[in-house]
Design a protein around this motif. Structure first.
Motif, PDB file in Angstrom:
ATOM      1  N   ASP A  73      18.824  21.321  91.615  1.00  0.00           N
ATOM      2  CA  ASP A  73      18.485  20.156  92.439  1.00  0.00           C
ATOM      3  C   ASP A  73      19.684  19.750  93.299  1.00  0.00           C
ATOM      4  O   ASP A  73      20.832  20.049  92.967  1.00  0.00           O
ATOM      5  CB  ASP A  73      18.082  18.972  91.542  1.00  0.00           C
ATOM      6  N   LEU A  74      19.412  19.008  94.362  1.00  0.00           N
ATOM      7  CA  LEU A  74      20.469  18.433  95.206  1.00  0.00           C
ATOM      8  C   LEU A  74      21.226  17.334  94.465  1.00  0.00           C
ATOM      9  O   LEU A  74      22.383  17.059  94.770  1.00  0.00           O
ATOM     10  CB  LEU A  74      19.852  17.790  96.455  1.00  0.00           C
ATOM     11  N   SER A  75      20.533  16.670  93.530  1.00  0.00           N
ATOM     12  CA  SER A  75      21.129  15.518  92.839  1.00  0.00           C
ATOM     13  C   SER A  75      21.405  15.835  91.371  1.00  0.00           C
ATOM     14  O   SER A  75      20.544  16.397  90.693  1.00  0.00           O
ATOM     15  CB  SER A  75      20.166  14.323  92.871  1.00  0.00           C
ATOM     16  N   PRO A  76      22.575  15.423  90.874  1.00  0.00           N
ATOM     17  CA  PRO A  76      22.898  15.667  89.468  1.00  0.00           C
ATOM     18  C   PRO A  76      22.321  14.550  88.586  1.00  0.00           C
ATOM     19  O   PRO A  76      23.063  13.785  87.972  1.00  0.00           O
ATOM     20  CB  PRO A  76      24.429  15.647  89.462  1.00  0.00           C
ATOM     21  N   ILE A  77      20.994  14.463  88.521  1.00  0.00           N
ATOM     22  CA  ILE A  77      20.373  13.344  87.791  1.00  0.00           C
ATOM     23  C   ILE A  77      19.699  13.831  86.510  1.00  0.00           C
ATOM     24  O   ILE A  77      18.843  13.156  85.972  1.00  0.00           O
ATOM     25  CB  ILE A  77      19.353  12.593  88.685  1.00  0.00           C
ATOM     26  N   GLN A  78      20.112  15.004  86.034  1.00  0.00           N
ATOM     27  CA  GLN A  78      19.521  15.544  84.806  1.00  0.00           C
ATOM     28  C   GLN A  78      20.351  15.081  83.610  1.00  0.00           C
ATOM     29  O   GLN A  78      21.523  14.756  83.766  1.00  0.00           O
ATOM     30  CB  GLN A  78      19.500  17.090  84.860  1.00  0.00           C
ATOM     31  N   PRO A  79      19.736  15.056  82.416  1.00  0.00           N
ATOM     32  CA  PRO A  79      20.505  14.600  81.257  1.00  0.00           C
ATOM     33  C   PRO A  79      21.655  15.553  80.922  1.00  0.00           C
ATOM     34  O   PRO A  79      21.559  16.751  81.178  1.00  0.00           O
ATOM     35  CB  PRO A  79      19.473  14.606  80.115  1.00  0.00           C
ATOM     36  N   ASP A  80      22.738  14.990  80.377  1.00  0.00           N
ATOM     37  CA  ASP A  80      23.882  15.827  80.002  1.00  0.00           C
ATOM     38  C   ASP A  80      23.529  16.744  78.845  1.00  0.00           C
ATOM     39  O   ASP A  80      24.023  17.844  78.721  1.00  0.00           O
ATOM     40  CB  ASP A  80      25.069  14.940  79.581  1.00  0.00           C
ATOM     41  N   TRP A  81      22.684  16.223  77.949  1.00  0.00           N
ATOM     42  CA  TRP A  81      22.335  17.013  76.765  1.00  0.00           C
ATOM     43  C   TRP A  81      20.973  17.646  76.982  1.00  0.00           C
ATOM     44  O   TRP A  81      19.972  16.958  77.095  1.00  0.00           O
ATOM     45  CB  TRP A  81      22.283  16.129  75.520  1.00  0.00           C
ATOM     46  N   ALA A  82      20.962  18.963  77.078  1.00  0.00           N
ATOM     47  CA  ALA A  82      19.692  19.664  77.234  1.00  0.00           C
ATOM     48  C   ALA A  82      19.553  20.650  76.089  1.00  0.00           C
ATOM     49  O   ALA A  82      20.524  20.960  75.400  1.00  0.00           O
ATOM     50  CB  ALA A  82      19.672  20.407  78.559  1.00  0.00           C
ATOM     51  N   SER A  83      18.335  21.127  75.859  1.00  0.00           N
ATOM     52  CA  SER A  83      18.132  22.168  74.856  1.00  0.00           C
ATOM     53  C   SER A  83      19.013  23.361  75.231  1.00  0.00           C
ATOM     54  O   SER A  83      19.286  23.558  76.415  1.00  0.00           O
ATOM     55  CB  SER A  83      16.673  22.628  74.857  1.00  0.00           C
ATOM     56  N   PRO A  84      19.418  24.161  74.240  1.00  0.00           N
ATOM     57  CA  PRO A  84      20.333  25.270  74.545  1.00  0.00           C
ATOM     58  C   PRO A  84      19.746  26.274  75.534  1.00  0.00           C
ATOM     59  O   PRO A  84      20.497  26.998  76.181  1.00  0.00           O
ATOM     60  CB  PRO A  84      20.573  25.934  73.191  1.00  0.00           C
ATOM     61  N   ASN A  85      18.431  26.336  75.651  1.00  0.00           N
ATOM     62  CA  ASN A  85      17.845  27.327  76.572  1.00  0.00           C
ATOM     63  C   ASN A  85      17.546  26.745  77.962  1.00  0.00           C
ATOM     64  O   ASN A  85      16.853  27.369  78.752  1.00  0.00           O
ATOM     65  CB  ASN A  85      16.561  27.939  75.981  1.00  0.00           C
ATOM     66  N   VAL A  86      18.071  25.524  78.221  1.00  0.00           N
ATOM     67  CA  VAL A  86      17.847  24.912  79.540  1.00  0.00           C
ATOM     68  C   VAL A  86      19.194  24.574  80.162  1.00  0.00           C
ATOM     69  O   VAL A  86      20.064  24.004  79.500  1.00  0.00           O
ATOM     70  CB  VAL A  86      17.004  23.615  79.415  1.00  0.00           C
ATOM     71  N   GLN A  87      19.377  24.959  81.412  1.00  0.00           N
ATOM     72  CA  GLN A  87      20.626  24.608  82.102  1.00  0.00           C
ATOM     73  C   GLN A  87      20.307  24.083  83.494  1.00  0.00           C
ATOM     74  O   GLN A  87      19.263  24.414  84.066  1.00  0.00           O
ATOM     75  CB  GLN A  87      21.549  25.816  82.198  1.00  0.00           C
ATOM     76  N   PHE A  88      21.212  23.247  84.002  1.00  0.00           N
ATOM     77  CA  PHE A  88      20.966  22.652  85.308  1.00  0.00           C
ATOM     78  C   PHE A  88      22.088  23.012  86.280  1.00  0.00           C
ATOM     79  O   PHE A  88      23.254  23.132  85.877  1.00  0.00           O
ATOM     80  CB  PHE A  88      20.853  21.128  85.179  1.00  0.00           C
ATOM     81  N   GLU A  89      21.719  23.180  87.535  1.00  0.00           N
ATOM     82  CA  GLU A  89      22.700  23.470  88.583  1.00  0.00           C
ATOM     83  C   GLU A  89      22.432  22.545  89.763  1.00  0.00           C
ATOM     84  O   GLU A  89      21.284  22.143  89.982  1.00  0.00           O
ATOM     85  CB  GLU A  89      22.555  24.922  89.066  1.00  0.00           C
ATOM     86  N   VAL A  90      23.496  22.220  90.491  1.00  0.00           N
ATOM     87  CA  VAL A  90      23.319  21.417  91.705  1.00  0.00           C
ATOM     88  C   VAL A  90      23.481  22.350  92.898  1.00  0.00           C
ATOM     89  O   VAL A  90      24.501  23.037  93.019  1.00  0.00           O
ATOM     90  CB  VAL A  90      24.359  20.279  91.765  1.00  0.00           C
ATOM     91  N   ASP A  91      22.479  22.430  93.721  1.00  0.00           N
ATOM     92  CA  ASP A  91      22.555  23.292  94.906  1.00  0.00           C
ATOM     93  C   ASP A  91      21.451  22.912  95.888  1.00  0.00           C
ATOM     94  O   ASP A  91      20.504  22.222  95.522  1.00  0.00           O
ATOM     95  CB  ASP A  91      22.421  24.770  94.512  1.00  0.00           C
TER      96      ASP A  91
END
Ligand SMILES: C[S@@+](CC[C@H](N)C(=O)[O-])C[C@H]1O[C@@H](n2cnc3c(N)ncnc32)[C@H](O)[C@@H]1O
Length: 346
Positions: free
Chosen positions: A141-159
């Motif tokens: 996503d453009l915005s870093p509005i995802q939770p800091d703690w995610a399940s180990p198989n989920v990751q977030f990137e800002v782009d």
């Protein structure tokens, strides 16, 4: 909503994070070798990343709302503040209701690598990761509005998805792209990129909500605030160069990109509890809850930035348009478009 297992943050910590010092462990005091006196030379690229990391939080404040800045000011015209995040989570719930509790329509079975484009709060990615522990889900996503703690198989990137994608080609077994057209200037290019990065035999699903509302019995008369609001939205988005794809145009984009076995569906979501049918009434009642935040989210920037309306005037129109939705004599629905297709095998 699919049940989320209770998350225990401790259990998600890597058990032996290489190089991480734990309390009570002996401190390794052997110094590193440096070619020169610049103790921080190793960190040049890290400090570049740091400045990127901090610049993604250089938000813009406007009309009493917070907007993203990363990817170019004004690229995505909906806010990203807490009010908006709550609206996105409620919209996720509504879309689950529309799909009978399913997270997608495409027959993607046990996809190993999944990409959620324009993940927002990450709510879809997190639900998908919870219900598919064997999948590795990336939300971007453009915005870093995802939770800091995610399940180990989920990751977030800002782009910015309108830039050249850096993931490997032919990589993702399932790409999910929901409600992101407000930040896309070239929808065909987005779908072309998703095609290149979908694995052969993999699936891509698109869904978008209409910017306009419809009433099958013509109860949105032209003299209502709702009709005026919808007209402003149409003119505002067209001035900003933002197009609203529908099922037919999304299907055509997929066909042009090379997808096959393309299917489309359009659902009409009632925008208030006016339907007789109990399920639709519940759906409409839930949608009405999103109303006040939704009118502002979609309307404020379009009306002030593109049409030059004053903030107070734009807010008042949003308020009156929402009041119309709660009028039992107005039977508005919002079209929701779903399209999915498969990338052919080699
Ligand atoms: C309406 S929200 C939907 C969020 C999520 N897809 C959902 O359905 O819950 C749209 C999201 O797409 C993101 N977005 C829009 N344009 C984008 C772009 N060019 N690159 C990356 N993210 C984008 C926005 O930042 C926003 O979080």
């Amino acid at each position: 909503m699919p049940k989320s297992p209770t998350r225990d943050p401790a259990s998600q910590c890597p058990s032996s994070f290489p190089g991480l010092l734990y309390q009570n462990e002996p401190l390794q005091t052997e110094p590193d070798d440096y070619d020169d006196d610049d103790l921080f030379s190793d960190y040049e690229s890290a400090s570049d990343n740091l400045s990127i990391a901090s610049s993604i939080r250089d938000y813009i404040y406007e009309n009493g709302r917070r907007y993203h800045c990363y990817g170019g000011e004004g690229k995505y015209v909906l806010p990203n503040d807490e009010v908006e995040q709550k609206r996105l989570d409620l919209m996720h719930h509504i879309q689950l209701m529309v799909l009978g509790g399913e997270l997608h329509m495409a027959p993607a079975e046990n996809p190993k690598r999944v990409l959620d484009c324009g993940t927002g709060t990450g709510v879809w990615a997190l639900d998908f990761g919870d219900s598919h522990p064997e999948s590795k889900v990336t939300g971007v996503d453009l915005s870093p509005i995802q939770p800091d703690w995610a399940s180990p198989n989920v990751q977030f990137e800002v782009d910015d998805l309108e830039k050249e994608w850096t993931w490997p080609q032919n990589h993702f077994d399932f790409i999910h792209i929901r409600s992101i057209c407000n930040g896309i200037r070239d929808y065909q290019r987005l779908i072309n990129q998703s095609f290149h990065h979908t694995a052969p035999g993999g699936w891509t699903e698109l869904s978008e909500l209409s910017f306009s509302l419809v009433s099958r019995d013509d109860t949105i008369s032209p003299d209502t605030a709702l009709a005026l609001y919808l007209d402003c939205i149409e003119r505002g988005y067209s001035t900003l160069g933002i197009a609203n794809p529908n099922a037919a145009s999304m299907k055509e984009c997929m066909r042009k990109a090379g997808y096959v076995d393309i299917e489309e569906r359009t659902f009409l979501i009632p925008c208030g509890p006016w339907p007789k049918n109990r399920k639709l009434k519940d759906l409409g009642a839930t949608f009405a809850l999103v109303g006040p935040a939704g009118f502002e989210a979609y309307g404020l920037a379009a009306m002030t930035r593109a049409l030059g309306m004053a903030t107070a005037e734009a807010k008042e129109l949003c308020r009156r348009a929402h009041a119309d939705l709660l009028n039992a004599r107005i039977h508005a629905c919002i079209p929701a478009y779903y399209v999915y297709g498969r990338k052919p095998e080699w």
